[in-house]
Motif scaffolding. Structure first.
Motif, PDB file in Angstrom:
ATOM      1  N   THR A 167       1.157  -1.482   0.173  1.00 51.36           N
ATOM      2  CA  THR A 167       0.252  -0.164  -0.357  1.00 51.36           C
ATOM      3  C   THR A 167       1.240   1.232   0.279  1.00 51.36           C
ATOM      4  N   GLY A 168       2.185   1.681  -0.035  1.00 47.74           N
ATOM      5  CA  GLY A 168       3.411   2.855  -0.070  1.00 47.74           C
ATOM      6  C   GLY A 168       4.470   2.178   0.635  1.00 47.74           C
ATOM      7  N   TYR A 169       4.726   2.220   1.827  1.00 48.14           N
ATOM      8  CA  TYR A 169       5.902   2.083   1.693  1.00 48.14           C
ATOM      9  C   TYR A 169       6.055   1.881   4.204  1.00 48.14           C
ATOM     10  N   GLU A 170       7.316   1.404   4.603  1.00 42.50           N
ATOM     11  CA  GLU A 170       8.305   0.898   5.269  1.00 42.50           C
ATOM     12  C   GLU A 170       9.378   1.333   6.116  1.00 42.50           C
ATOM     13  N   VAL A 171       9.304   2.398   7.164  1.00 42.55           N
ATOM     14  CA  VAL A 171      10.840   3.137   7.175  1.00 42.55           C
ATOM     15  C   VAL A 171      11.302   2.121   8.124  1.00 42.55           C
ATOM     16  N   LEU A 172      12.194   1.170   8.160  1.00 40.60           N
ATOM     17  CA  LEU A 172      13.066  -0.214   8.281  1.00 40.60           C
ATOM     18  C   LEU A 172      13.940   0.573   9.136  1.00 40.60           C
ATOM     19  N   THR A 173      14.533   1.870   9.645  1.00 39.80           N
ATOM     20  CA  THR A 173      15.708   2.249   9.982  1.00 39.80           C
ATOM     21  C   THR A 173      15.094   3.549  10.707  1.00 39.80           C
ATOM     22  N   MET A 174      13.773   3.209  11.793  1.00 43.37           N
ATOM     23  CA  MET A 174      13.562   3.817  12.697  1.00 43.37           C
ATOM     24  C   MET A 174      13.847   2.681  14.279  1.00 43.37           C
ATOM     25  N   SER A 175      13.849   4.023  14.795  1.00 44.06           N
ATOM     26  CA  SER A 175      14.301   3.563  16.596  1.00 44.06           C
ATOM     27  C   SER A 175      13.407   4.515  17.817  1.00 44.06           C
ATOM     28  N   GLU A 176      13.573   4.339  19.066  1.00 43.76           N
ATOM     29  CA  GLU A 176      13.175   5.247  19.443  1.00 43.76           C
ATOM     30  C   GLU A 176      13.713   6.484  19.938  1.00 43.76           C
ATOM     31  N   GLY A 177      14.622   6.761  19.565  1.00 43.94           N
ATOM     32  CA  GLY A 177      15.497   7.507  19.764  1.00 43.94           C
ATOM     33  C   GLY A 177      15.328   8.856  18.513  1.00 43.94           C
ATOM     34  N   TYR A 178      14.689   7.815  17.587  1.00 43.33           N
ATOM     35  CA  TYR A 178      14.237   8.832  16.168  1.00 43.33           C
ATOM     36  C   TYR A 178      14.268  10.236  16.385  1.00 43.33           C
ATOM     37  N   PRO A 179      14.918  11.039  15.643  1.00 32.80           N
ATOM     38  CA  PRO A 179      14.576  12.969  15.222  1.00 32.80           C
ATOM     39  C   PRO A 179      12.553  12.758  15.447  1.00 32.80           C
ATOM     40  N   GLU A 180      12.230  13.858  15.901  1.00 31.91           N
ATOM     41  CA  GLU A 180      11.286  13.994  15.670  1.00 31.91           C
ATOM     42  C   GLU A 180      10.448  14.253  13.289  1.00 31.91           C
ATOM     43  N   LEU A 181       9.258  13.392  13.241  1.00 27.31           N
ATOM     44  CA  LEU A 181       9.053  13.445  12.360  1.00 27.31           C
ATOM     45  C   LEU A 181       8.488  14.901  11.576  1.00 27.31           C
ATOM     46  N   PRO A 182       8.997  15.393  10.503  1.00 23.93           N
ATOM     47  CA  PRO A 182       8.243  16.211   9.673  1.00 23.93           C
ATOM     48  C   PRO A 182       6.823  16.308   9.674  1.00 23.93           C
ATOM     49  N   ASP A 183       5.825  17.160   9.517  1.00 25.85           N
ATOM     50  CA  ASP A 183       4.887  17.582  10.651  1.00 25.85           C
ATOM     51  C   ASP A 183       4.022  16.916   8.812  1.00 25.85           C
ATOM     52  N   PHE A 184       4.293  16.616   7.852  1.00 22.42           N
ATOM     53  CA  PHE A 184       3.656  16.552   7.111  1.00 22.42           C
ATOM     54  C   PHE A 184       3.379  14.962   6.767  1.00 22.42           C
ATOM     55  N   ILE A 185       4.598  14.389   7.070  1.00 19.06           N
ATOM     56  CA  ILE A 185       4.689  12.736   7.573  1.00 19.06           C
ATOM     57  C   ILE A 185       3.824  12.126   9.156  1.00 19.06           C
ATOM     58  N   LYS A 186       3.803  13.402   9.235  1.00 14.53           N
ATOM     59  CA  LYS A 186       3.041  12.684  11.014  1.00 14.53           C
ATOM     60  C   LYS A 186       1.608  12.670  10.894  1.00 14.53           C
ATOM     61  N   ASN A 187       1.317  14.036   9.766  1.00 12.51           N
ATOM     62  CA  ASN A 187      -0.247  14.382   9.342  1.00 12.51           C
ATOM     63  C   ASN A 187      -0.579  13.050   8.707  1.00 12.51           C
ATOM     64  N   HIS A 188       0.182  12.808   8.017  1.00  8.49           N
ATOM     65  CA  HIS A 188      -0.353  11.711   6.218  1.00  8.49           C
ATOM     66  C   HIS A 188      -0.856  10.373   7.260  1.00  8.49           C
ATOM     67  N   GLN A 189       0.388  10.210   7.961  1.00  3.95           N
ATOM     68  CA  GLN A 189      -0.011   8.993   9.467  1.00  3.95           C
ATOM     69  C   GLN A 189      -0.744   9.251  10.194  1.00  3.95           C
ATOM     70  N   GLY A 190      -1.181  10.123  10.456  1.00  6.67           N
ATOM     71  CA  GLY A 190      -2.324  10.207  11.805  1.00  6.67           C
ATOM     72  C   GLY A 190      -3.416  10.406  10.840  1.00  6.67           C
TER      73      GLY A 190
END
Length: 271
Positions: free
Chosen positions: A248-271
């Motif tokens: 259906t799209g993409y999955e970022v494989l290199t994420m972890s708990e300490g990863y910097p805050e995502l840009p708003d346009f990504i957060k809104n898209h996921q939310g």
């Protein structure tokens, strides 16, 4: 043209583990990246964390593509006008420096590859903005990833965003397919035209890693055979993720708990 491998469910599970571990190395090193540390000390800390804590292998160490000398360290540390492949050594970080730390680990035969920018001490407005725009470039590119899209769609949106900000895109280095092999097809350009280059299919895994220069895009290679700098000595920035094309799209494989805050346009898209 070399065909792009479609990963199996087993491959994808392995790549998720390797990707998270690569990102966790960057989480671990974050508090150490401050005024007074050398790039060699950063490399040493990362190397020990990978081997002793994670049980991962640092992929860059002794990596030797045709025509190169073996890479001598566990990570790449690219400071200020270094675009990529900076070799850790006795360079001391000072206030105002920007540094990209590029981490690739191997776990159970799978490669996880990611990089982040770190701004040391009191960063200049320019270096802060360059890092932010480059971060947005990477995420804008990632957001284009889905089955049926083309690699040119990713390059186009990255180039547009960078050039609109007055920056330039490095042409000689690009993202790449990755799995059990460190660098494989496809090449993922960070510039281009929509609808061109290979068509994406579920199961492909590759990196998106734009290198953006504050000045001109031309590069110069240093005598060590690895370090690449901007020709005009302007600042350069880079961010990198390893990404899976899903149904259906993409999955970022290199994420972890300490990863910097995502840009708003990504957060809104996921939310």
């Amino acid at each position: 043209m070399e065909s792009i491998s479609i990963k199996t469910a087993e491959d994808i599970a392995g790549m998720r583990i390797a990707g998270k571990l690569a990102s966790e190395v960057l989480d671990y090193i974050t508090p150490f990246v401050k005024v007074g540390i050398t790039t060699g000390e950063i490399d040493q800390l990362c190397h020990e964390y990978m081997t002793n804590v994670q049980g991962t292998i640092p992929a860059p160490l002794n990596y030797c593509p045709p025509g190169y000398t073996p890479y001598p360290k566990a990570i790449c540390t690219s400071v200020n006008d270094v675009i990529c492949h900076g070799i850790p050594g006795d360079k001391v970080l000072k206030s105002g420096d920007s540094v990209n730390l590029d981490i690739t680990v191997i776990k159970n035969g799978y490669h996880g590859d990611t990089s982040r920018m770190f701004l040391v001490g009191e960063p200049s407005i320019l270096s802060k903005r360059l890092s932010e725009i480059t971060y947005e470039c990477m995420w804008l590119g990632i957001a284009k990833i889905k089955p049926g899209a083309h690699l040119g769609d990713i390059g186009h949106v990255i180039q547009q965003h960078a050039e609109k900000a007055g920056y330039s895109v490095v042409r000689e280095f690009c993202g790449h397919g990755i799995g059990k092999i460190f660098h494989e097809a496809p090449q993922v350009m960070h510039y281009g035209k929509p609808g061109t280059m290979e068509r994406l299919e579920a199961g492909m895994i590759f990196t998106v890693e734009p290198m953006i220069n504050a000045g001109r895009r031309e590069i110069r290679e240093m005598g060590d055979g690895w370090t690449i700098r901007t020709k005009d000595r302007s600042l350069s920035a880079q961010w990198e993720h390893t990404v899976l094309v899903t149904e259906t799209g993409y999955e970022v494989l290199t994420m972890s708990e300490g990863y910097p805050e995502l840009p708003d346009f990504i957060k809104n898209h996921q939310g």
